[in-house]
Design an enzyme around this catalytic site. Structure first.
Site, PDB file in Angstrom:
ATOM      1  N   ASN A 187       0.851  -1.192   0.000  1.00 11.76           N
ATOM      2  CA  ASN A 187       0.000   0.000   0.000  1.00 11.76           C
ATOM      3  C   ASN A 187       0.887   1.242   0.000  1.00 11.76           C
ATOM      4  O   ASN A 187       1.961   1.262   0.617  1.00 11.76           O
ATOM      5  CB  ASN A 187      -1.035  -0.002   1.123  1.00 11.76           C
ATOM      6  CG  ASN A 187      -0.490  -0.263   2.502  1.00 11.76           C
ATOM      7  OD1 ASN A 187       0.543  -0.897   2.668  1.00 11.76           O
ATOM      8  ND2 ASN A 187      -1.200   0.211   3.511  1.00 11.76           N
ATOM      9  N   GLU A 195       0.410   5.238   0.632  1.00 12.16           N
ATOM     10  CA  GLU A 195      -0.526   6.268   1.094  1.00 12.16           C
ATOM     11  C   GLU A 195      -0.063   7.658   0.664  1.00 12.16           C
ATOM     12  O   GLU A 195       1.017   7.835   0.093  1.00 12.16           O
ATOM     13  CB  GLU A 195      -0.673   6.156   2.621  1.00 12.16           C
ATOM     14  CG  GLU A 195      -1.247   4.795   3.010  1.00 12.16           C
ATOM     15  CD  GLU A 195      -1.576   4.669   4.485  1.00 12.16           C
ATOM     16  OE1 GLU A 195      -1.106   5.481   5.293  1.00 12.16           O
ATOM     17  OE2 GLU A 195      -2.320   3.723   4.815  1.00 12.16           O
ATOM     18  N   CYS A 245     -10.329  -5.201  -0.175  1.00 17.30           N
ATOM     19  CA  CYS A 245     -11.426  -4.234  -0.121  1.00 17.30           C
ATOM     20  C   CYS A 245     -12.255  -4.310  -1.414  1.00 17.30           C
ATOM     21  O   CYS A 245     -11.844  -4.927  -2.399  1.00 17.30           O
ATOM     22  CB  CYS A 245     -10.883  -2.818   0.101  1.00 17.30           C
ATOM     23  SG  CYS A 245     -10.268  -2.022  -1.399  1.00 17.30           S
ATOM     24  N   GLU A 284      -2.943  -4.586  -3.167  1.00  7.61           N
ATOM     25  CA  GLU A 284      -3.413  -5.455  -4.258  1.00  7.61           C
ATOM     26  C   GLU A 284      -3.371  -4.720  -5.587  1.00  7.61           C
ATOM     27  O   GLU A 284      -2.947  -5.264  -6.610  1.00  7.61           O
ATOM     28  CB  GLU A 284      -4.863  -5.905  -4.001  1.00  7.61           C
ATOM     29  CG  GLU A 284      -5.068  -6.746  -2.755  1.00  7.61           C
ATOM     30  CD  GLU A 284      -5.380  -5.903  -1.521  1.00  7.61           C
ATOM     31  OE1 GLU A 284      -4.764  -4.827  -1.345  1.00  7.61           O
ATOM     32  OE2 GLU A 284      -6.227  -6.335  -0.730  1.00  7.61           O
ATOM     33  N   CYS A 291      -4.114   0.688  -2.461  1.00  4.91           N
ATOM     34  CA  CYS A 291      -3.971  -0.586  -1.755  1.00  4.91           C
ATOM     35  C   CYS A 291      -2.869  -1.443  -2.366  1.00  4.91           C
ATOM     36  O   CYS A 291      -2.537  -1.325  -3.556  1.00  4.91           O
ATOM     37  CB  CYS A 291      -5.269  -1.376  -1.826  1.00  4.91           C
ATOM     38  SG  CYS A 291      -6.630  -0.670  -0.912  1.00  4.91           S
ATOM     39  N   CYS A 303     -10.549  -3.148  -4.653  1.00  7.22           N
ATOM     40  CA  CYS A 303      -9.552  -4.114  -5.147  1.00  7.22           C
ATOM     41  C   CYS A 303     -10.220  -5.346  -5.745  1.00  7.22           C
ATOM     42  O   CYS A 303      -9.722  -5.914  -6.720  1.00  7.22           O
ATOM     43  CB  CYS A 303      -8.584  -4.496  -4.036  1.00  7.22           C
ATOM     44  SG  CYS A 303      -7.466  -3.131  -3.636  1.00  7.22           S
TER      45      CYS A 303
HETATM   46  N1  THU Z   1      -5.394  -1.591   2.357  1.00 10.06           N
HETATM   47  C1  THU Z   1      -4.814  -2.407   1.433  1.00 10.06           C
HETATM   48  O1  THU Z   1      -3.666  -2.196   1.024  1.00 10.06           O
HETATM   49  N2  THU Z   1      -5.542  -3.463   0.986  1.00 10.06           N
HETATM   50  C2  THU Z   1      -6.807  -3.779   1.385  1.00 10.06           C
HETATM   51  O2  THU Z   1      -7.419  -4.679   0.844  1.00 10.06           O
HETATM   52  C3  THU Z   1      -7.438  -3.009   2.475  1.00 10.06           C
HETATM   53  C4  THU Z   1      -6.741  -1.768   2.872  1.00 10.06           C
HETATM   54  C5  THU Z   1      -4.623  -0.432   2.833  1.00 10.06           C
HETATM   55  C6  THU Z   1      -5.160   0.895   2.378  1.00 10.06           C
HETATM   56  C7  THU Z   1      -4.627   1.820   3.460  1.00 10.06           C
HETATM   57  O3  THU Z   1      -3.315   2.207   3.102  1.00 10.06           O
HETATM   58  C8  THU Z   1      -4.562   0.943   4.686  1.00 10.06           C
HETATM   59  O4  THU Z   1      -4.624  -0.395   4.237  1.00 10.06           O
HETATM   60  C9  THU Z   1      -5.694   1.181   5.701  1.00 10.06           C
HETATM   61  O5  THU Z   1      -6.932   1.086   5.096  1.00 10.06           O
END
Ligand code: THU
Length: 136
Positions: free
Chosen positions: A48, A50, A92, A61, A59, A95
């Protein structure tokens, strides 16, 4: 498309675990690693990423899938997700939709810091998906 072997899945999980160490998650402090097997059999990892503008967070994925596509892949056979948690985390909704674009039949595996794991299919996570075929 042939289902990946157990050995390939283990390797994918390891790659997802490694990718979490490269997560850029200073806001959520929730590092996630992912890895995908492309149609060629090659593995692509992602974490991920940010942003101070929170809505731009990407994310793990999607990072992994976009990396695969950028390298020339047009399909995804399997996706592994690692979170440093006691329970595994499912991808999520956004994704799931992106996985569907390249891997409607993909195997989706979630692993964590315990023996708990989820091994399922994208089609079970996103039934009745809207996809490329709907634009025909
Ligand atoms: N996140 C992912 O990388 N994958 C997911 O399937 C769920 C959430 C990340 C996004 C964000 O950077 C952090 O987790 C908190 O939501």
């Amino acid at each position: 498309m042939k289902k990946p072997t157990d050995v390939a899945i283990r390797r994918l999980e390891k790659s997802a675990r490694g990718a979490a160490a490269r997560a850029y998650a200073p806001y959520s402090r929730f590092p996630v690693g992912a890895a995908v097997i492309g149609g060629s059999g090659r593995v692509y990892a992602g974490c991920n990423v940010e942003n101070a503008s929170y809505g731009l967070c990407n994310c793990a994925e999607r990072t992994a899938i976009f990396s695969a596509v950028a390298a020339g892949e047009s399909s995804v056979k399997a996706v592994a997700i690692y979170t440093p948690t006691a329970l595994p985390t499912a991808p999520c909704g956004a994704c799931r939709q992106v996985i569907n674009e390249f891997g409607p039949d993909a195997v989706v595996i979630s692993v964590c810091d315990s023996k708990n794991r989820i091994e399922t299919q994208l089609s079970a996570l996103l039934p009745g998906a809207f996809g490329p075929g709907d634009l025909a």
